[in-house]
Every structure is written in structure tokens, then in C-alpha cells.
Write an enzyme that holds these catalytic residues in place. Structure first.
Site: not given
Lengths: 487, 506
Positions: B209, B243
Site C-alpha cells: 500500500e 496517503c
């Protein structure tokens, strides 16, 4: 710029034009690919005969028919596979569009293997095309004649910029692996698998690795040994044992070993005559290097059936070894040849232990009438796939994901699974610039009260689907009651 | 304890089989949930020290989501873990054909520091649900939280199956030498490559990720007031250290001033006139990141904010204009409270701009035109796409959360985490009967046998559909009979109702 770099570059440029994306284009390419198999049977079969001594009927049976089926499946289901996939809604998204959109990844590298060169090279290509990608196809140089035929024929049927064939050996493959791809699909052995994954890591390229291992085959002493051995003999000696999911070795109770040997001997005779060397349906080892590798495994073993070989012909007879010990040479690596060792184990416990002490295999075979026993094997071991009471056939069930776990590989394909593996499944949430009032809960200043409401909204995952079903049932009940009352 | 020992112990614990039983997985998940409810104070205190997060922010942005994910796993576990039947074909009509989810073994979870609980524990929930053991390596950058995890997790979970290993780069490298059955990493692309390379040595599958620059396109014909409000929120939460924060804005020059004005208004509303004193406004996690972000402002104009205080790692909510693709701030993921606005002439240029760059983790589009949104989706690629809001796709457990290309591989959340950390094993259970059918496949191979095999393999009969059609016909006939005996004129209406229900258009 190297030849490999050029091919990848051109494929990427072709992909960037967007022409591989429309469904009509994908369908046209797939249908064209299908025509290749219908029109070029002879060229394909001739090359396979030279590479692996495959008979005229073996090639379609074990390779190209399956591909035709996969193409037909892709063509008939493409619209469904490529469509947005709705996602369950909850209270928060009740007025939004929420779905998963499958998208092409870009340029896929497909590195094929030599044992079923068409099957393992083209099946990923079918998925790559269906998913809207470009694909660089690198057939195995070991099946040299087939590689040449692929290089000649593919450009005649499919877009030669989007789907270039790059032939060559280790050096060419290494050059390819330096380039950047959006996915690498590799079929082969674990050693090279690691090299592929390492190369992929430099570009953060996801990989599918279809590797191998020693697929165990357990025979319950209380099963129909005659039928079991027939299926095992077929699974083992097809393509001279050069099948990633061939039953590598047998585990059984010592009391049935002799019977198993006899049954296999009989079936070998029935399938391949008294003299398999002259039988057109019996294959050859692909080259001398592998011939020597396989023959050396006979060291220290007791040959019960076969055992003879002819290096000049790369011929190894269908062979059964009995009373094999776990530390025998033949048990140290995947055989990938027509040697079938039998190891005797005194109990199911010991069989399971034996399997678990080793790397997770690509396939696990269990022969038994006892459903409980079969379920026990499944729950106490791990493997890519499991088949009870047959061999190899899981390969042709498109609905089952085909792939390994641990040392036997990562990722899976066949049917829709190939499409999904070579797509990006993109989460899409389309909201409206309305109902801003609801959002107040999340904006600073954060207060305990707002938090309480947010907690309520997030945690109460109301299953709308279920509510809808209950409502329909209620309506039905009312209608039924009304109808009944009138009559 | 040396890392190889920790991993060996986890593997040994996994091999006992105790993590497999559903009841055990449920008890562990419920233990984890209790940790979250009982130790809120400790968790919030540590996050305040690490990132200047307020207690309510911790709850809102980290803990509630985790509670939801645990509840989801607990309520659905038996469904997720059950054999998944697969559509039958003519070949397998007499067999059991299904996919059996199984644990992989020992999973390594490497967490990040920005939402340390969320990104470290959410994968753990899936790992536990899938029956694995898991070695948890929280980020050392959020050091107070890492310490709290090290203390608390063993109090609520099986400490052999789910050990916490703290430490920095050296410890992580040591861990990466060990063999795992899956590695789940959240962080940046540079380390992502290192993780995947290490994983390759053991043929360990990975979920990465990662991040990137998530573009945010604002269509000039949309409600700018609402759009900017949502963007402001999405950007400055956690001081931009998210993110999936909208990294930069793309919009036409004609609306730039309005956009700046609206954002300024929202910043004031959320964080007061002096964000430095506002409890809801966070800090940059470390001096190193502080300096990195401040340096990014070079060469651009500050339209809003720009104030900094190194002693506090404070950077004001900032908007930058006169930004081009060559500007410093456009060379890397910002991961801070700087919001550059880049002028583009329209949708075409925006799409081109986005496509020249690496595929981002999220793509944001603000527009009232569904057509325009669909065009954005069709002409670009990203981990996910969210129209008319920011961040919230994260909370939908039914959407796969993950990147593509440089932004990552694999995905999770909800059932996806379970599947990602399971082996979906194909099972085909046949019987030692009907051997005659197999004659077509055995040598000697003949043209005739081949023809029969072709029939079996290529005739795709959808057994399921036939069965459903047969059922519908039976039901309609029954209904017709019943009604006709009593009331012939009701027959037609019943026929319509039943057929419609079963999806046939009569």
C-alpha cells in the site's frame, strides 16, 4: 535500443493509443486468435511433434482444444467481465454510485514454458487481451519449433504491435526483464520464479508465478484401486510426465503396493502397448539435459515397471519405482518425467506429516471413497489445488482458479480469473455535491457529540440488500393473502 | 528476542493449528475490540505525542473504523471462511467443486506512522480472521504509539501468534530476511521495492500500500463552495499526512481565485484564525519531514498560510499558486499541508497532465457532470476514483482499497483483507465411478475420441441457468393449476407476477 526494448516500447505506444480498450476490438482479436487454432492445426501439431513427440491427437486434446474453450468463454462473457461491478450499499452511500470498475493494466509480459507451450503461453494471453492490455509474448526457447511457429503465426492473426512475440533464450529474457511492465506472468520453475519476481520488484510490477513442485498422490487402501491406478497412470505418463500438475509420487499403505504396481503396469500396457517406444501416443523428454537429469534419479531405486531409456531418442519408458525412501534422489526435486515412485506409509497421519514436511505443492491428489478422509486431507494440508479421485482435470474447469501457494506459486488464472488477474479492479465512488449538512459531523472543530453521531453512521452498516429482500417478501405475502381472501 | 526466534515461535504456534478454529479467531478478534474500547486513553495519549492528534480526531479517523472492521469480520467470519461453491459445468455436474479459503501461515505486517493504528491493525484484523499468525512491525517514527502497541497487544491477543516487533531500519531488514507466507507493507515506493525484493528471495507474495500524488480536478461548472470545503477537509486532516490526501489541484485559471477564497474560508472555519493554537490541527511527525516539506515551497507563491515553526514541527495550512509541473512541490508526494494549484485549460489538458505521471493511489474529480466524471474514469487510471468528495472511499468496506502501478499492488478492507491473506484453494471432489466417460481421454488417441472430447469440453452448458429455468416453469405451472381450478381470470395476473419475479419479461 535492443530488440526487446523496441518491442516493449512499441507495445506501450500501441497501448497508449487506446485501441486495445474497446470491447469490439478485444473481441475481434480474440476471434482472430481462435481462427489461428482452427486454421493452423497442422503447423502447430507438426512443431509439437518435433519438440515433444506429441501425437496428432494429443496436441488438440491437451493444448489447443482447451484454448478454444477459453477463447469462447472470454468472447461470450467479456461484456459481463468488463462491466462495472456494483458494490453493496450502506446507509452512508445510499444516494451514491458505488462500484468496482475493471481496467486494463497496460503492457503485460508473458513468459511461457515448454511442456504445454501453447496452453501456458496463450491462456494468459487470452486473459490479457480480454482485459484490454497489450502483451509481450516470450515463448520458451526449449520448445524451439513451437516458438518459431508462434513467432510466425501470431502476427498473422493478432495485432503485431500490441502482441509482439519475442523469441530467444536466457539473455533475451533477462533483457526483457529489465524493461518496465504492468504485470509479469511467468510459468516455469521456482528458481527462475525468484529471478522474475526480483526483476519485477525494481519497477513495482505485480507478478503471477505459476511454478511447480512435487504433487503428492495418496491412495487409500480401501478404494477401487483399479480405477484409481488407471487415472493416475494417465495423469502421470501424459506428455511423458512433463506436466506441472502430474502426480509426482504415490503414498500408500505397504499392503497395496504390489497391487498398485500391477494395475499401473497393466494400464501402461493398455495405453502405450508393450513397447511404448514405438507407440505414437507416448512422448519424449524435451531434451538431453532433462533426459540425463531424470535418468539420474533412478540411482538407488528399485525399478518395478519400465526403467529403460535411450538417450539418442530422449526416450524414457513409463517407469514405476517401489519401496522408495524419502532421502532417495528421486524425492529431492520435482521429477517432471515418467518416473513414478511409490513410498509406503503406515497411516494417514504419517502421509499427512510427510506432505506437510515438504514445500506446498501445486496439486494434491487423494484417492478414496471416504469423504471424511478426503476432507481431513484438505483441512490438514495446503496446496495450490486439490483433486480427489482423478488427476489433471482441475486444469479444464475454468471456474476454478488455477495457481500455486508458497513455493508452487502466487496468483491464479483460468476463465474469469485470468481476466481479473490481468486487470486493475478500481474502486469508484461517485457522490454528489449535495447534502453537505451530513458532512458537518466530520469537520473540525471535533466535538464529542459529533463523534457520537459519526459513530452511529459508520458503525450501523445497514444491509440494504437484506432490507430490500424483506420488503419484497412482505409485498408477496400481502398479495398472496389478498388473492386467497378473494377465492 | 532475536527476530528469527520471534518468527520461528509464531510459525510453531501456527503449526499447532490453534489459529485455524473459527471460535479461536473470533475470540482473538473480540479481544482486539476490547483493547480498542478499554485503552482509548492510552492510545489517544500516544497519538497526541506522536502527531498532535486530538482525542476526538483519533477516534474519528482511526479507531471507529477499526471497530467497524472488527465487527464486520466477526459477523461475517463463518460466511467468509466457508467453502465457496463454483458454477458447475457438464463435466463436473456430478462432482463437488468449490474454493476453500485457507490460512497462509505467518504474515508480516509492516505499519506506517501517519495513521499507525488504522494501517497496522486493519491488516491484522484480516490476518486473524483468515486464521494466520502475524508478526506486527509498527513504524518507529510514531514511536509512542509503537510502544503502546508493544505493551497492549500482548495483553489482549495471543502473544506467540501475534508478536509485536519494534525497531527501526536495521530491525526491519532483519525481519525481511526471515521467511513469511505473505508480507503486507504500508509506506512509500522506495521501501516498497526493497520489501518486494526481499520477498522474492522466499517467493513470498506481497501487498504494497504505497502512495503518490493524488490529483484533484475541479470542474469550473460545479458548486465550488461545497467542493472546496470537502477538499480543504481532505487535505488538512492530519496535517496532510494521509496517503489519499488530495495532493494538488488542477483547475481552470478562471476559477482559481474563487478556489483560493473558498479554501481560505474553510481553513478559518475548521482551524480558527490561528491554527497553531487549535487543538484539531496536527503537527508534522518529525523534524526531517518538516524540513522536507518546507523545502517544497521553494519557487512557488504562497496564497494562503506559509508560516512555519520548526520547534513545534508546525506548518500552517498552505495554498500555493504559480505552480508548474517543474516546481519543487510537484516532484514528490507532498505528505504535508501544502496545496498547490496548477492551472490547466480544461478536461483534456487535465487528463494529459495526470496520465504523464505515475498512477496515483486516488483520483479526485469535482464536477456536476456525470458524463465528465465517467470520462475521467475511462481516460485515466488510479487505485481508486472518488467524485465530489475526498477520503471517504476509505470507509467503505466493500470497496477494494489499494494502488496500481507505483501506488501499490494488492488491496484490502472488509472481506478483501480476508481474501488477500488467505489461500483460495481449488477443490474438485470426484468419484471413482463413471469410468466409461474417461475412455475418450485415454490413449490410444483416435479422431473419434477427440470428437467426443471436443463435445464435452467445448459445449458450455450453464447448468445453473437450466436449473433455475426448470424451477420457474414448475412454479408457474403449479400456480396456474391452483388458480385455474378456482378462478380462471386470476390466472393471467399470477402468471405476470411470478414471471416478473423470476426475471423473465413476459
Amino acid at each position: 535500443m535492443s530488440r526487446e526494448q523496441k518491442a516493449v516500447d512499441r507495445a506501450r505506444k500501441a497501448f497508449s493509443t487506446g485501441r486495445s480498450k474497446p470491447l469490439e476490438y478485444r473481441l475481434q482479436q480474440l476471434k482472430s486468435l481462435r481462427r489461428l487454432f482452427v486454421e493452423r492445426q497442422k503447423d502447430i501439431a507438426d512443431a509439437m511433434m518435433k519438440d515433444l513427440r506429441k501425437s496428432e491427437f494429443s496436441t488438440p486434446l491437451y493444448e489447443t482444444m482447451g484454448l478454444e474453450g477459453e477463447i469462447d468463454l472470454a468472447v461470450s462473457h467479456l461484456k459481463e467481465w468488463a462491466a462495472p461491478r456494483p458494490v453493496a450499499k450502506n446507509l452512508m452511500t445510499i444516494s451514491d454510485q458505488v462500484y468496482v470498475q475493471p481496467e486494463p493494466l497496460g503492457v503485460v509480459l508473458i513468459i511461457g514454458a515448454w511442456n504445454y507451450p501453447w496452453a501456458v503461453t496463450i491462456q494468459p494471453l487470452i486473459g490479457a487481451m480480454a482485459a484490454g492490455n497489450a502483451a509481450v509474448v516470450k515463448p520458451s526457447e526449449v520448445s524451439a519449433h513451437t516458438a518459431k511457429v508462434m513467432e510466425e503465426l501470431l502476427p498473422l492473426y493478432v495485432d503485431k504491435e500490441l502482441y509482439p512475440v519475442v523469441t530467444g533464450g536466457v539473455a533475451e529474457t533477462q533483457e526483457l526483464l529489465k524493461q518496465r511492465f504492468d504485470h509479469i506472468f511467468y510459468t516455469g520453475n521456482s528458481v527462475v520464479g525468484k529471478v522474475v519476481m526480483e526483476a519485477a520488484s525494481r519497477h513495482l510490477t505485480p507478478v503471477t508465478l505459476e511454478l511447480g513442485g512435487k504433487s503428492p498422490c495418496y491412495i487409500d487402501k480401501n478404494c477401487n484401486i483399479s480405477i484409481a491406478c488407471r487415472r493416475i497412470a494417465w495423469g502421470k505418463f501424459t506428455n511423458c510426465g512433463q506436466t506441472c500438475i502430474a502426480p509426482d509420487y504415490i503414498l500408500c499403505d505397504p499392503s497395496i503396493q504390489d497391487l498398485v504396481v500391477e494395475e499401473i503396469r497393466q494400464n501402461v500396457k493398455e495405453f502405450y502397448t508393450e513397447n511404448p517406444k514405438t507407440c505414437p501416443d507416448y512422448g519424449r523428454i524435451v531434451n538431453q539435459r532433462h533426459y540425463r537429469r531424470v535418468m539420474s534419479m533412478l540411482d538407488g531405486c528399485t525399478v518395478a515397471v519400465g526403467g529403460d531409456g535411450d538417450e539418442s531418442d530422449c526416450y524414457i519408458a513409463p517407469t514405476v519405482l517401489c519401496d522408495v525412501k524419502p532421502d532417495a534422489k528421486v524425492m529431492q526435486e520435482e521429477i517432471f518425467g515418467p518416473l513414478l515412485p511409490i513410498l509406503t506409509v503406515g497411516s494417514v497421519d504419517k502421509a499427512i506429516d510427510f506432505i506437510n514436511q515438504r514445500e506446498k505443492p501445486l496439486a494434491l491428489y487423494i484417492y478414496s471413497h471416504d469423504s471424511k478422509l478426503i476432507k481431513r486431507f484438505i483441512s490438514e494440508t495446503s496446496s495450490g489445488g486439490v483433486v480427489a479421485n482423478d488427476c489433471l482435470v482441475q486444469f479444464s474447469v475454468s471456474a476454478l482458479p488455477f495457481g500455486g501457494v508458497g513455493n508452487s506459486g502466487m496468483g491464479a488464472y483460468h476463465g474469469k480469473h485470468t481476466f481479473d488477474q490481468l486487470s486493475h479492479l478500481r474502486g469508484c465512488l461517485i457522490k454528489q455535491l449535495k447534502m453537505e449538512g451530513v458532512n458537518k459531523l466530520r469537520y473540525p472543530p471535533h466535538t464529542a457529540k459529533k463523534l457520537g453521531w459519526a459513530r452511529f453512521l459508520i458503525l450501523k452498516q445497514v444491509d440494504l440488500g437484506q432490507m430490500k429482500r424483506l420488503a419484497m417478501l412482505a409485498i408477496f405475502a400481502v398479495i398472496a393473502a389478498a388473492v386467497y381472501q378473494r377465492t | 528476542m532475536h527476530h528469527s526466534n520471534v518468527v520461528a515461535r509464531a510459525r510453531k504456534a501456527f503449526l499447532t493449528g490453534r489459529s485455524k478454529a473459527l471460535s479461536y479467531r473470533l475470540s482473538q478478534l473480540k479481544g482486539l475490540r476490547r483493547l480498542i474500547t478499554e485503552k482509548q486513553r492510552d492510545i489517544a495519549d500516544a497519538l497526541r505525542k506522536d502527531l498532535h492528534k486530538s482525542e476526538n480526531a483519533t477516534q474519528l479517523y482511526e479507531m471507529i473504523g477499526l471497530e467497524g472492521e472488527i465487527d464486520l469480520a466477526v459477523s461475517h467470519l463463518s460466511e467468509w471462511a466457508a467453502p465457496r461453491p463454483v458454477e458447475q459445468s457438464l463435466l463436473t455436474v456430478a462432482d463437488e467443486v468449490y474454493i476453500q479459503p485457507e490460512p497462509l501461515g505467518v504474515v508480516l505486517i509492516i505499519g506506517a506512522w501517519n495513521y499507525p493504528w488504522a494501517v497496522t491493525v486493519q491488516p491484522l484484523i484480516g490476518a486473524i480472521a483468515a486464521g494466520n499468525a502475524a508478526v506486527i512491525k509498527p513504524s518507529e517514527v510514531s514511536s509512542h504509539t509503537s510502544k503502546v502497541m508493544e505493551e497492549l497487544l500482548p495483553l489482549y491477543l495471543d502473544k506467540e501468534l501475534f508478536p509485536v516487533v519494534t525497531g527501526g531500519v536495521v530491525q526491519t531488514q532483519e525481519l525481511l530476511k526471515q521467511r513469511f507466507d505473505h508480507i503486507f507493507y504500508t509506506g512509500n515506493s522506495t521501501v516498497g521495492k526493497v520489501v518486494m525484493e526481499a520477498a522474492a528471495r522466499h517467493l513470498t507474495p506481497v501487498t504494497l500500500e504505497l502512495g503518490g500524488k493524488s490529483p484533484c480536478y475541479i470542474d469550473k461548472d460545479c458548486d465550488l463552495s461545497v467542493a472546496c470545503r470537502r477538499i480543504t477537509w481532505g487535505k488538512y486532516v492530519n496535517c496532510g499526512q494521509t496517503c489519499i490526501a488530495p495532493d494538488y489541484i488542477l483547475c481552470e485559471p478562471s476559477i482559481q481565485d474563487k478556489v483560493v477564497k473558498e479554501i481560505r474560508k474553510c481553513i478559518k472555519e475548521f482551524y480558527t484564525d490561528d491554527p497553531k493554537t487549535c487543538p484539531d490541527y496536527s503537527r508534522i511527525v518529525s523534524l526531517r519531514h518538516f524540513r522536507r516539506i518546507v523545502a517544497l515551497m521553494e519557487g512557488s507563491s504562497v496564497a494562503i498560510g506559509g508560516e512555519t515553526d520548526e520547534a513545534q514541527c508546525y506548518i500552517a495550512p498552505t495554498v500555493l499558486t504559480e505552480v508548474t509541473s517543474e516546481s519543487k512541490v510537484m516532484q514528490e508526494e507532498i505528505f504535508g499541508p501544502l496545496l498547490p494549484i496548477i492551472p490547466i485549460s480544461g478536461t483534456d489538458e487535465a487528463i494529459e497532465f495526470i496520465n504523464k505521471r505515475e498512477k496515483p493511489l486516488a483520483l479526485y474529480v469535482f464536477s456536476s457532470s456525470d458524463k465528465m466524471i465517467k470520462r475521467m474514469i475511462a481516460d485515466t487510471s488510479s487505485g481508486a476514483l472518488l467524485a465530489n468528495d475526498c477520503l471517504v472511499h476509505y470507509t467503505l468496506s466493500d470497496l477494494p482499497f489499494g494502488g496500481v502501478g507505483s501506488s501499490g499492488m494488492g488491496h484490502y478492507h472488509g472481506r478483501y483483507t480476508f481474501d488477500q491473506l488467505s489461500h483460495l484453494r481449488s477443490c474438485l471432489i470426484k468419484k471413482l465411478r463413471m469410468e466409461r466417460v474417461n475412455q475418450v481421454r485415454y490413449p490410444p488417441h483416435t479422431a473419434q475420441k477427440l470428437r467426443w472430447a471436443r463435445l464435452f469440453l467445448l459445449k458450455r452448458v450453464d447448468v445453473g441457468q437450466w436449473r433455475r429455468a426448470a424451477q420457474a416453469v414448475a412454479l408457474v405451472t403449479l400456480a396456474a393449476y391452483v388458480v385455474q381450478v378456482r378462478r380462471p381470470e386470476r390466472f393471467t395476473s399470477i402468471l405476470y407476477c411470478t414471471s416478473y419475479t423470476f426475471g423473465f419479461n413476459v
